[in-house]
Design a protein around this motif. Structure first.
Motif, PDB file in Angstrom:
ATOM      1  N   ASN A  53       4.261   4.428   3.523  1.00  0.00           N
ATOM      2  CA  ASN A  53       5.088   5.326   4.446  1.00  0.00           C
ATOM      3  C   ASN A  53       5.693   3.885   5.428  1.00  0.00           C
ATOM      4  O   ASN A  53       5.210   2.982   5.443  1.00  0.00           O
ATOM      5  CB  ASN A  53       3.993   6.169   5.706  1.00  0.00           C
ATOM      6  N   VAL A  54       6.738   4.353   6.364  1.00  0.00           N
ATOM      7  CA  VAL A  54       7.274   3.211   6.945  1.00  0.00           C
ATOM      8  C   VAL A  54       6.285   2.688   7.950  1.00  0.00           C
ATOM      9  O   VAL A  54       6.399   1.613   8.229  1.00  0.00           O
ATOM     10  CB  VAL A  54       8.445   3.874   7.717  1.00  0.00           C
ATOM     11  N   GLU A  55       5.501   3.430   8.618  1.00  0.00           N
ATOM     12  CA  GLU A  55       4.439   2.987   9.594  1.00  0.00           C
ATOM     13  C   GLU A  55       3.601   1.712   9.250  1.00  0.00           C
ATOM     14  O   GLU A  55       3.510   0.918   9.838  1.00  0.00           O
ATOM     15  CB  GLU A  55       3.643   4.034  10.389  1.00  0.00           C
ATOM     16  N   ASP A  56       3.046   2.042   8.179  1.00  0.00           N
ATOM     17  CA  ASP A  56       2.320   1.094   7.616  1.00  0.00           C
ATOM     18  C   ASP A  56       3.108  -0.174   6.985  1.00  0.00           C
ATOM     19  O   ASP A  56       2.642  -1.160   7.251  1.00  0.00           O
ATOM     20  CB  ASP A  56       1.467   1.735   6.291  1.00  0.00           C
ATOM     21  N   ALA A  57       4.281   0.086   6.267  1.00  0.00           N
ATOM     22  CA  ALA A  57       5.399  -1.194   6.069  1.00  0.00           C
ATOM     23  C   ALA A  57       5.636  -1.939   7.273  1.00  0.00           C
ATOM     24  O   ALA A  57       5.523  -3.350   7.470  1.00  0.00           O
ATOM     25  CB  ALA A  57       6.438  -0.570   5.308  1.00  0.00           C
ATOM     26  N   GLU A  58       5.868  -1.258   8.380  1.00  0.00           N
ATOM     27  CA  GLU A  58       6.462  -1.781   9.563  1.00  0.00           C
ATOM     28  C   GLU A  58       5.122  -2.824  10.068  1.00  0.00           C
ATOM     29  O   GLU A  58       5.461  -3.798  10.764  1.00  0.00           O
ATOM     30  CB  GLU A  58       6.751  -1.020  10.726  1.00  0.00           C
TER      31      GLU A  58
END
Length: 133
Positions: A42-47
């Motif tokens: 997911n984007v949140e973890d990558a960010e």
């Protein structure tokens, strides 16, 4: 297992895809090619990883078009468009719907998931070309 001092010197490839099987397969493959794969669903973890400091700088990203969610394409496109992935980091798009990738978010290339699972040669060629020193 790669010793941590060697792993730090390996090129970091960020993988953003909600397909855990594909992430696992790509991670194993990239490791065998000498890269350090960083897998996110997911984007949140990558960010969170990217914003973690200079030691978390990535060298390349492989971003799925449709992530899990009501507007999965908006999530993955926003990851690039909103500069969560820092400008200057080369990336490619991975999708089973290549025609739906916005023209301004193609990145270095679009790889079709249905084809890449049969032949990883195009991915290896792109990484070698882009990441050669």
């Amino acid at each position: 297992m790669v010793p941590s001092n060697l792993k730090e010197k390996m090129k970091k490839i960020l993988l953003l895809d909600d397909d855990k099987y594909l992430l696992s397969s790509l991670s194993t493959l990239l490791s065998s090619w000498g890269y350090n794969p960083l897998c996110f669903t997911n984007v949140e973890d990558a960010e969170s990883y990217i914003r973690g400091g200079e030691e978390n700088k990535v060298d390349f990203a492989i971003v799925d078009l449709f992530l899990l969610g009501a507007r999965g394409d908006a999530l993955s496109n926003g990851f690039i468009r909103n500069e969560i992935l820092p400008k200057g980091i080369p990336y490619l798009r991975l999708t089973s719907a290549p025609d739906l990738v916005p023209k301004d978010l193609i990145g270095f290339a679009i790889l079709d998931k249905r084809e890449i699972e049969l032949d990883f040669t195009p991915l290896k060629f792109i990484l070698e070309e882009v990441l050669s020193v």
